[in-house]
Design an enzyme around this catalytic site. Structure first.
Site, short mmCIF file in Angstrom:
data_model
loop_
_atom_site.label_atom_id
_atom_site.label_comp_id
_atom_site.label_asym_id
_atom_site.label_seq_id
_atom_site.Cartn_x
_atom_site.Cartn_y
_atom_site.Cartn_z
CG HIS A 164 37.96 114.09 -52.91
ND1 HIS A 164 39.42 113.00 -51.34
CD2 HIS A 164 38.88 114.37 -53.37
CE1 HIS A 164 40.06 114.10 -52.22
NE2 HIS A 164 39.98 113.97 -53.41
CG ASP A 371 30.68 109.80 -46.00
OD1 ASP A 371 31.18 110.85 -47.50
OD2 ASP A 371 30.61 109.72 -45.01
C1 G6P Z 1 32.38 117.40 -49.02
C2 G6P Z 1 33.10 117.11 -50.80
C3 G6P Z 1 34.19 118.64 -51.06
C4 G6P Z 1 33.76 119.70 -50.07
C5 G6P Z 1 33.20 119.77 -49.08
C6 G6P Z 1 32.64 120.68 -48.07
O1 G6P Z 1 33.46 116.33 -48.78
O2 G6P Z 1 34.35 116.33 -51.03
O3 G6P Z 1 34.59 118.68 -52.03
O4 G6P Z 1 34.60 120.38 -50.61
O5 G6P Z 1 32.32 118.74 -48.59
O6 G6P Z 1 31.90 121.74 -49.07
P1 G6P Z 1 31.52 123.21 -49.58
O7 G6P Z 1 30.64 122.14 -50.49
O8 G6P Z 1 31.25 124.17 -48.86
O9 G6P Z 1 32.82 123.25 -50.50
#
Ligand code: G6P
Length: 486
Positions: A164, A371
């Site tokens: 992602h 991004d």
């Molecule tokens: C991005 C990443 C996700 C992640 C999110 C929040 O969108 O692609 O994999 O879960 O950020 O970050 P965190 O470290 O809080 O999971």
């Protein structure tokens, strides 16, 4: 009956503990928001971490039970695993490297050990859940090693993987001491999906230079298996956002918010707190815009939502302080009794509030430094039922490859950003509608369900082709050397 198992570090729900009581909240970020709709619509289960350290076994049981009702299986991480794996290797090593913020990358063998350990922990849990015929759909940079570990346990597994975030160019990726292990981990998949063609090419280039594996039209032969690689830009649940924008709750909120804010034009931005999002750069550009276009002073406000994220990490805390200071500086310089230049919210909001923000904004300013995709810009477009509104979008967001009818900018070019704000604010309505219609048509068609279907279809094709492949076929990634790179 065979099932699909979605696997990601975070579940779409995170659990908070306050005064001994548990509360359930939606997780932040594009992965959780986007895939949430796929999970709700299909017959599948989701395996991941519920977002907190739980020591007490009764609490664990309570969490497991309530999540299972929603087809979610929890993997519990200890405090040291959260530090080493989630906050450490995932967010202080892979995240900055993959977003080209290498001055922030932490190289620490101990963090790498915990990353390996937790990927194995996920595999052990999955071993108990997977039945013959099931398909695994693994997500994101926290679990790069998981496909290979599962394949070693069960060579016949059906595994799809989606990244992602951006896959960096070879020049960034090669900086990681664990680069080959990470590539080999990913190669355990049958199908590997990336948001953009560039991400896919970067991955293939690292594959060729670090593992000596060449591809033919995105197909790589590894042992007697075929691994397929493709670009598959993630969409949004278009109908969900369009319907939310028409809901009575959203409309009532819009009236309330508009009454408070008054009759000014609004520029909107919504992001997780992250240095990759370019939030300070955007604030500086807005300040310069007011300096250069005094005719807009008192006529346009910047409406900025920053969703708290990773705020235990020093880099994120510093960023928060920088944003607070900049907002204070701009409001201190320009505010009037009846006008606030920057409306700044450091919290998350429910969908109906976000939907009202999208509806009432004239411009969305989505200007990340880097991004993987960015779904906020897509949500803004889906919420514009009257088709009026302008999107300013960074070339560095994956979404810019699809949304060429936005005003595209380089976020490092402050003058371009200022010109874009001006252009957006004076754009004639018929041009706004024309651009918006094109983008809406595209996003309605290439929505999240379409994305999930294509992903699954490609995984199936790959497994079929793999089944027919000559067993004597070419070499194994792990036996290759770094011959072409070092
Ligand atoms: C991005 C990443 C996700 C992640 C999110 C929040 O969108 O692609 O994999 O879960 O950020 O970050 P965190 O470290 O809080 O999971």
């Amino acid at each position: 009956m065979s099932k699909t198992i979605i696997v990601s570090n975070r579940l779409p729900i995170k659990i908070l503990k306050e005064n001994g009581k548990l509360s359930y909240m939606p997780s932040e970020g594009g992965l959780a928001t986007g895939l949430g709709s796929v999970h709700e619509a299909g017959d599948n289960i989701w395996v991941g971490w519920p977002g907190l350290a739980v020591g007490n076994s009764d609490k664990k049981k309570e969490i497991k039970k309530s999540l299972k009702k929603q087809n979610m299986w929890s993997i519990f991480l200890s405090t040291s695993e959260i530090k080493g794996f989630h906050e450490g290797f995932s967010n202080q090593t892979l995240w900055p490297n993959f977003h080209y913020f290498n001055q922030y990358t932490v190289y620490d063998e101990e963090l790498w050990k915990v990353y390996q350990k937790v990927n194995k922990k996920f595999a052990r849990k999955l071993d108990k859940i997977i039945a013959p015929g099931d398909t695994l759909w693994i997500h994101d940079y926290q679990l790069l090693l998981l496909p290979q570990i599962i394949r070693q346990h069960n060579p016949k597994s059906k595994i799809g993987f989606f990244l992602h975030i951006p896959f960096p160019s070879f020049e960034s990726f090669r900086l990681l001491p664990w680069r080959r292990e990470l590539l080999n981990g990913m190669l355990g998949s049958d199908f590997l999906g990336f948001h953009t063609y560039d991400d896919m090419q970067h991955f293939l280039s690292s594959m060729s230079r670090l593992a000596g594996l060449e591809n033919k039209n995105g197909k790589i032969t590894v042992d007697s298996r075929l691994v397929m690689v493709d670009a598959l830009p993630m969409g949004i649940d278009y109908d969900k956002y369009a319907q939310a924008a028409a809901s009575p709750d959203t409309l009532a909120r819009e009236v309330r918010y508009r009454t408070s804010i008054g009759d000014v034009k609004l520029i909107l931005s919504i992001d997780r707190l992250d240095y990759s999002k370019g939030i300070p750069q955007r604030l500086r550009a807005f300040e310069s815009f007011l300096d250069q276009h005094p005719e807009f002073v008192g006529k346009v406000s910047f409406f900025m939502v920053v969703v708290p994220s990773r705020d235990t990490a020093p880099k994120y805390r510093q960023l928060k302080q920088e944003i607070d200071l900049l907002v204070g500086q701009i409001n201190g310089r320009f505010a009037r009794l009846n006008w606030t230049p920057v409306h700044y919210f450091y919290r998350s909001f429910p969908l109906s509030a976000l939907s009202a923000f999208y509806r009432m904004s004239d411009v969305a300013l989505v200007t990340p430094m880097r991004d993987g995709m960015n779904l906020v810009c897509k949500e803004f477009i889906a919420s514009k039922l009257d088709k009026k509104g302008v999107l300013i979008l960074s070339e560095m967001a994956g979404a810019s490859k699809e949304l060429s009818d936005a005003i595209l900018i380089n976020p490092n070019d402050i003058n371009q950003l200022i010109d874009a704000m001006h252009k957006a604010l004076v754009m004639p309505e018929n041009e706004q509608v024309k651009r918006m219609e094109i983008m809406q048509r595209l996003l309605r068609k290439y929505n999240i369900h379409h994305w999930a279907e294509i992903f699954m279809e490609k995984s199936r094709v790959c497994q079929k082709l793999s089944a027919g492949i000559d067993n004597k076929a070419v070499g194994r990634a792990s036996n290759k050397t770094d011959n072409k790179s070092v």
